[in-house]
Motif scaffolding. Structure first.
Motif: not given
Length: 88
Positions: A29-31, A54-61, A66-70, A77-79
């Motif tokens: 998250y911090r990275f 697996h994991a996926w995250a979409l971060v802007d500014k 949205r982030a999800y990791a399993w 599970n955010q957003g």
């Protein structure tokens, strides 16, 4: 790490030095938020087919949209779910 030249507007970064959310979600998250504050739109993909992680995250500014990791259970599970996730 390998940093690609632009591919259809995307710059891909691949390597074992990237944070692994299955090891520490907070480090990941911090990275990603720090990187996104510098670069803007960042997407993160991580898979381990042998361990079925697996994991996926979409971060802007610097904001996680949205982030999800399993890894056998939900680690992150955010957003709100995306339309594609809802369709699944």
């Amino acid at each position: 790490m390998f940093i690609s030249p632009p591919v259809d507007g995307w710059i891909l970064v691949v390597g074992s030095s990237l944070p692994d959310p299955t090891e520490d979600v907070d480090v990941c998250y911090r990275f990603l938020t720090s990187l996104s504050r510098k670069l803007g739109h960042v997407q993160f993909f991580s898979t381990n087919r042998f361990a079925n992680h697996h994991a996926w995250a979409l971060v802007d500014k610097g904001r996680v949209f949205r982030a999800y990791a399993w890894a056998g259970y939900t680690l992150w599970n955010q957003g709100p779910m995306t339309a594609a996730e809802k369709d699944l």
